[in-house]
Motif scaffolding. Structure first.
Motif, short mmCIF file in Angstrom:
data_model
loop_
_atom_site.label_atom_id
_atom_site.label_comp_id
_atom_site.label_asym_id
_atom_site.label_seq_id
_atom_site.Cartn_x
_atom_site.Cartn_y
_atom_site.Cartn_z
N VAL A 53 0.85 -1.20 0.00
CA VAL A 53 0.00 0.00 0.00
C VAL A 53 0.88 1.24 0.00
O VAL A 53 1.81 1.36 0.81
N ASP A 54 0.57 2.17 -0.88
CA ASP A 54 1.31 3.43 -0.98
C ASP A 54 0.32 4.57 -0.76
O ASP A 54 -0.65 4.71 -1.51
N MET A 55 0.56 5.37 0.26
CA MET A 55 -0.35 6.47 0.62
C MET A 55 0.25 7.84 0.30
O MET A 55 -0.28 8.87 0.73
N ARG A 56 1.33 7.89 -0.46
CA ARG A 56 2.05 9.16 -0.65
C ARG A 56 1.34 10.15 -1.56
O ARG A 56 1.73 11.31 -1.64
N LEU A 57 0.29 9.73 -2.24
CA LEU A 57 -0.43 10.65 -3.11
C LEU A 57 -1.47 11.49 -2.35
O LEU A 57 -2.08 12.38 -2.93
N ARG A 58 -1.64 11.21 -1.06
CA ARG A 58 -2.64 11.97 -0.30
C ARG A 58 -2.17 13.42 -0.12
O ARG A 58 -0.99 13.72 -0.32
N PRO A 59 -3.07 14.34 0.23
CA PRO A 59 -2.69 15.74 0.42
C PRO A 59 -1.51 15.87 1.39
O PRO A 59 -1.50 15.27 2.46
N ASN A 60 -0.50 16.61 0.97
CA ASN A 60 0.74 16.84 1.73
C ASN A 60 1.59 15.59 1.89
O ASN A 60 2.51 15.55 2.71
N GLY A 61 1.30 14.56 1.10
CA GLY A 61 2.15 13.37 1.06
C GLY A 61 2.27 12.67 2.40
O GLY A 61 1.32 12.61 3.19
N ALA A 62 3.46 12.14 2.67
CA ALA A 62 3.67 11.38 3.90
C ALA A 62 3.48 12.22 5.15
O ALA A 62 3.23 11.69 6.24
N ALA A 63 3.59 13.55 5.02
CA ALA A 63 3.42 14.43 6.19
C ALA A 63 1.96 14.78 6.44
O ALA A 63 1.65 15.39 7.46
#
Length: 696
Positions: free
Chosen positions: A235-245
């Motif tokens: 699972v990769d969630m880095r495309l969410r708003p503000n990325g990993a932060a």
């Protein structure tokens, strides 16, 4: 040990997907030729020798269920098998699900590899099966864990008391229904609105945001954690708003604020393929659809602009540079170490970028281009004549080849790899899994595909051509300054009769409200166009047919247009990206004051200058009416949108007739006939659109 799994599959595959069928059974390959590189598919008994993953699964006691070799894994069959595996597992609901999903994934992957490598399955089946498995895993995981959390904290509800569900948004290949066999899944967690959980003691109630963040972490662990049974999906969630932060789960309001204030150009391409892949648990089907529609209302205008958006070309060109830089960094700066079928030169990413760029440019006006499927996008681009049909056909064939090669690479070890091996035995292993005659034939086809995709990409994303003379003119400075004095001297040398007045016109554009409010790329682009326009007296004649115009008036007309488009980056990008369109604009401005006025009132017509074929063709009014009628139907009885579409279509046809008149391609009598036909067709379409809404 050879494992007897069944008989050898057929060489030619017939798929139910008409787009893939068209490209999988090509008679005359646009590259080397289907019959020149394709060999007989392997037997099931030979598969363990070619796939380390299959070999390991057999050694650990895995077996292939015979009934799955002859038919694909459909969503109902996946659900049936998951339920059976859950029933056989130990522990509570979430524990049983974690074990069952991993076991199911291993069985499905074995079957997919076997069916594809032996010729029983095609690309359409492979990606559909993996997408269906991901959707089932996500929906089952959300349902199990949300119920578990609700027993602790209650059910999340909105301000109106409607139960809230987590919207799991699949991005990339999951969103496009094109998931490959060893791909990770890119996800974004969204919920409709803030509120509190209800139905439990106040002391254990939490905010909706906390609830869905807890749920998101559980779902990620369910799929991503590696156990003795393996994993389900990375699972990769880095495309969410503000990325990993950024927050793990965001409300619609949070997402809208982010996209409006901080959303970057590359994120538009990411959201282009977004799709809600979860299902309702607490909300009714109707309530869930309302929540999904609210999300769509936020995302759609961010991805698709109301007007043609040629700024997307420059944005994607920059994104491509970043990707290539990152790829080079991963390889230690040595691009020659291996070929990467995904992000390498002439690979899948470049091909997708070609299709997605035109989707972004025109999707605001052409709803058919809002598809998530790459093949469907290419087919639509051909139908709309945005790209030549032959180009789209070759790109579609290349896409199928590259995706099949990608899968063959991943079948070897169930690894998320896209690198074509250089070692001879490894290369031959991949060639046999792909169904090639041998490694040399496969590589030759790959090079041909790679070359065509790269050439097409370069043509679409070519940097604007440099014009040496444009840098020789300063844009001047404040009245009476040395810079302005230099500009006036240069203008006088270039043939301007009143260089001071021209300098004032230039200053008025540069200091205008629109120019000051424009983004930096738009300001720089417009300054470049102004420099080129100031060189027009030197670079071209001002005689067009029976018209003749002086350089001062010519620039004055362009200055009017420049002032209008200063705040619209898409038009500035268009004229910079396509020099031929800019040159045609300059010729039109020189030829007619009326044409200048019309273009200033309707700058959207600049797009018409790109399609030389439609400009030069005689109008076909029945065909035009049919096309516009289809566009009006797609507006779904939104009369305001329908009237805007009809006005734009009418203006475009008037503009094309104007160009034909200025070019001397129509007589006065023929022009009058076309204008009458246009008026009749427009009136008919307007009545058809308005009539159903008139009171009876």
């Amino acid at each position: 040990m050879k494992h007897r799994w069944g008989k050898t599959g057929r060489k030619d595959v017939i798929t139910s997907d008409p787009l893939l069928r068209q490209h999988l059974r090509v008679k005359d390959s646009p590259f080397i030729g289907v019959e020149d590189w394709r060999g007989p598919r392997i037997a099931l008994a030979d598969l363990p020798e070619l796939s380390h993953y299959v070999q390991r699964e057999i050694q650990r006691g895995g077996r292939f269920e015979g009934q799955r070799t002859d038919e694909p894994w459909t969503p109902p069959l996946l659900r049936e098998k998951l339920d059976a595996l859950c029933a056989a597992a130990a522990g509570d609901e979430t524990q049983r699900l974690a074990v069952a999903l991993r076991q199911l994934r291993r069985q499905v992957l074995l079957c997919v590899i076997a069916r594809d490598a032996t010729g029983r399955a095609d690309l359409a089946e492979v990606v559909a099966t993996m997408t269906a498995l991901a959707e089932l895993s996500l929906r089952s995981g959300v349902a199990a864990h949300v119920r578990d959390l609700a027993t602790l904290h209650g059910v999340p509800v909105g301000t109106n008391g409607v139960p809230q569900d987590l919207l799991v948004v699949g991005m990339g290949k999951l969103g496009g229904g094109e998931l490959n066999v060893s791909s990770d899944i890119d996800l974004i967690f969204v919920y409709d609105e803030d509120g509190q959980t209800h139905g439990i003691s106040a002391g254990r109630s939490i905010s909706n945001h906390e609830f869905f963040a807890h749920l998101g972490r559980r779902v990620i662990a369910l799929l991503n954690d590696l156990t003795s049974d393996g994993f389900v999906f990375r699972v990769d969630m880095r495309l969410r708003p503000n990325g990993a932060a950024g927050a793990l789960a965001v409300s619609n309001a949070m997402l809208e604020e982010y996209l409006m204030a901080q959303g970057r150009e590359w994120e538009r391409f990411a959201w282009l393929k977004s799709r809600v892949v979860s299902a309702p648990v607490f909300a009714s089907v109707e309530q869930f659809e309302t929540q999904r529609a609210a999300l769509d209302q936020i995302v759609r205008p961010f991805v698709f602009r109301k007007y043609l958006d040629f700024g997307a070309i420059a944005a994607l060109r920059e994104l491509h540079k970043l990707i290539r830089t990152e790829a080079s960094r991963r390889k230690g700066g040595r691009d020659d170490r291996s070929d990467d079928v995904k992000i390498g030169r002439g690979g899948i990413r470049e091909l997708e970028f070609v299709a997605q760029t035109f989707q972004i440019i025109r999707g605001g006006r052409e709803q058919r281009l809002r598809t998530k499927s790459t093949l469907q996008a290419l087919a639509t681009l051909a139908e709309l004549d945005v790209l030549p049909s032959a180009t789209c056909e070759r790109l579609a064939t290349a896409y199928v080849f590259l995706r099949n090669l990608e899968h063959a690479l991943q079948y070897v070890d169930d690894a998320q790899t896209h690198a074509v091996p250089t070692e001879a035995s490894a290369l031959e292993r991949v060639a046999r899994l792909l169904g090639a005659k041998g490694a040399p034939a496969m590589l030759a086809e790959y090079r041909a595909v790679q070359g065509f995709v790269a050439a097409t990409f370069d043509e679409v994303f070519a940097e604007p051509e440099a014009r040496d003379a444009e840098v020789s003119l300063s844009l001047g400075g404040a009245p009476g300054s040395a810079d302005e004095g230099t500009l006036i001297t240069d203008l006088q040398a270039s043939g301007f009769l009143d260089p001071a007045a021209t300098a004032n016109r230039l200053r008025s554009v540069l200091e205008s409200r629109r120019m000051q409010a424009a983004a930096e790329p738009a300001r720089a682009g417009l300054q470049r166009l102004l420099r080129i326009a100031l060189r027009a007296p030197v670079d071209q004649s001002h005689k067009t047919g029976a018209f003749e115009i002086g350089p001062d008036e010519h620039f004055a007309r362009f200055a009017r247009l420049a002032d209008v488009i200063a705040g619209r980056n898409t038009y500035v990008a268009l004229l910079n990206q396509f020099p031929r369109a800019f040159d045609r604009v300059m010729r039109m401005l020189a030829a007619s004051r009326w044409a200048t006025d019309y273009l200033v009132r309707h700058p959207i017509l600049l797009d018409e200058l790109l399609d030389e074929r439609s400009i030069e063709q005689e109008p076909d009014w029945p065909a035009w009416s049919s096309t516009v009628r289809q566009q009006l139907a797609e507006a779904h009885d939104d009369q305001e949108q329908q009237m805007n579409l009809l006005r734009d279509a009418h203006h475009a046809q008037v503009f094309r007739l104007l160009i034909a008149d200025l070019d001397g391609r129509v007589t006065v009598e023929r022009l009058a006939d076309h204008l009458s036909a246009l008026a009749d067709s427009t009136l008919t379409l307007a009545l058809e659109a308005v009539w159903p809404a008139l009171p009876r």
